[in-house]
Design an enzyme around this catalytic site. Structure first.
Site, short mmCIF file in Angstrom:
data_model
loop_
_atom_site.label_atom_id
_atom_site.label_comp_id
_atom_site.label_asym_id
_atom_site.label_seq_id
_atom_site.Cartn_x
_atom_site.Cartn_y
_atom_site.Cartn_z
N CYS A 94 -10.17 -5.09 -0.30
CA CYS A 94 -11.31 -4.17 -0.29
C CYS A 94 -12.13 -4.39 -1.57
O CYS A 94 -11.80 -5.24 -2.41
CB CYS A 94 -10.81 -2.73 -0.21
SG CYS A 94 -9.99 -2.20 -1.73
N ASN A 145 0.85 -1.18 0.00
CA ASN A 145 0.00 0.00 0.00
C ASN A 145 0.89 1.24 0.00
O ASN A 145 1.79 1.35 0.82
CB ASN A 145 -0.91 -0.03 1.23
CG ASN A 145 -1.92 1.08 1.25
OD1 ASN A 145 -1.56 2.25 1.29
ND2 ASN A 145 -3.19 0.72 1.23
N CYS A 196 -10.01 -3.79 -4.81
CA CYS A 196 -9.10 -4.90 -5.11
C CYS A 196 -9.86 -6.19 -5.42
O CYS A 196 -9.43 -6.98 -6.26
CB CYS A 196 -8.13 -5.08 -3.96
SG CYS A 196 -7.09 -3.60 -3.72
N ASP A 242 -7.86 5.43 4.51
CA ASP A 242 -7.50 4.42 3.54
C ASP A 242 -8.71 3.58 3.12
O ASP A 242 -8.79 3.13 1.99
CB ASP A 242 -6.40 3.51 4.07
CG ASP A 242 -5.79 2.68 2.96
OD1 ASP A 242 -5.31 3.28 1.99
OD2 ASP A 242 -5.81 1.44 3.05
N GLU A 265 -2.67 -4.75 -3.46
CA GLU A 265 -2.99 -5.69 -4.53
C GLU A 265 -2.85 -5.03 -5.90
O GLU A 265 -2.37 -5.65 -6.85
CB GLU A 265 -4.42 -6.24 -4.37
CG GLU A 265 -4.64 -7.01 -3.08
CD GLU A 265 -5.09 -6.14 -1.91
OE1 GLU A 265 -5.67 -6.70 -0.97
OE2 GLU A 265 -4.87 -4.91 -1.93
N HIS A 314 -3.34 0.70 -3.67
CA HIS A 314 -3.51 -0.39 -2.71
C HIS A 314 -2.49 -1.48 -3.01
O HIS A 314 -1.99 -1.59 -4.14
CB HIS A 314 -4.92 -0.96 -2.81
CG HIS A 314 -5.97 -0.03 -2.32
ND1 HIS A 314 -7.14 -0.47 -1.77
CD2 HIS A 314 -6.04 1.33 -2.30
CE1 HIS A 314 -7.89 0.57 -1.42
NE2 HIS A 314 -7.24 1.67 -1.74
#
Length: 146
Positions: A80, A42, A83, A143, A55, A53
């Site tokens: 999330c 991140n 992602c 975030d 990923e 992020h």
């Protein structure tokens, strides 16, 4: 597949992000043989980029592939919705999750869509992120869009 090894690489990325002053979430993308094709952490804080992020960074660093259907992505925290959408959009078939207690994300939806999700319930991942949240609750809330 050695899911523990895959998660270890994501944890190394999370720790790198923390050393940079960012949120300790890491990720790695692997091919069908288990070889690393991309890693990331991140970087929302470091780059002031809300889409950076872990990923997404691992995916970007893997470069373009003909197909992602034979890949596995590991991540220290449940992905999330952004992602999770990336995982579905590109057909990543397996997700190794370090922990989903702190944040559930889209793992139930991913499972409903046929993605193989392995939730490792890693004490190390839980402690790493919870420690950060205790020290910087405002940064964490930003975030996840709070």
């Amino acid at each position: 597949m050695d899911y523990s090894h895959m998660l270890d690489i994501a944890v190394q990325e999370a720790r790198a992000g923390l050393r940079e002053g960012g949120i300790p979430i890491g990720s790695a993308l692997f091919d069908a043989s288990g070889a690393v094709v991309g890693t990331g952490h991140n970087q929302r804080v470091q780059r002031a980029d809300p889409s950076a992020h872990a990923e997404v960074e691992a995916f970007r660093n893997a470069g373009r592939r003909r197909s992602y259907r034979d890949t596995t992505i590991s991540t220290t925290l449940a992905p999330c919705w952004l992602c999770s959408g990336l995982i579905r959009q590109f057909g990543i078939s397996t997700v190794v999750v370090g922990e989903s207690r702190t944040f559930r994300g889209g793992i139930d939806w991913l499972r409903e869509c046929g993605v193989h999700v392995i939730d490792c319930e890693s004490d190390e991942c839980i402690a790493l992120l919870r420690s950060f949240i205790a020290e910087q609750p405002e940064t964490w809330g930003e975030d996840i869009g709070e």
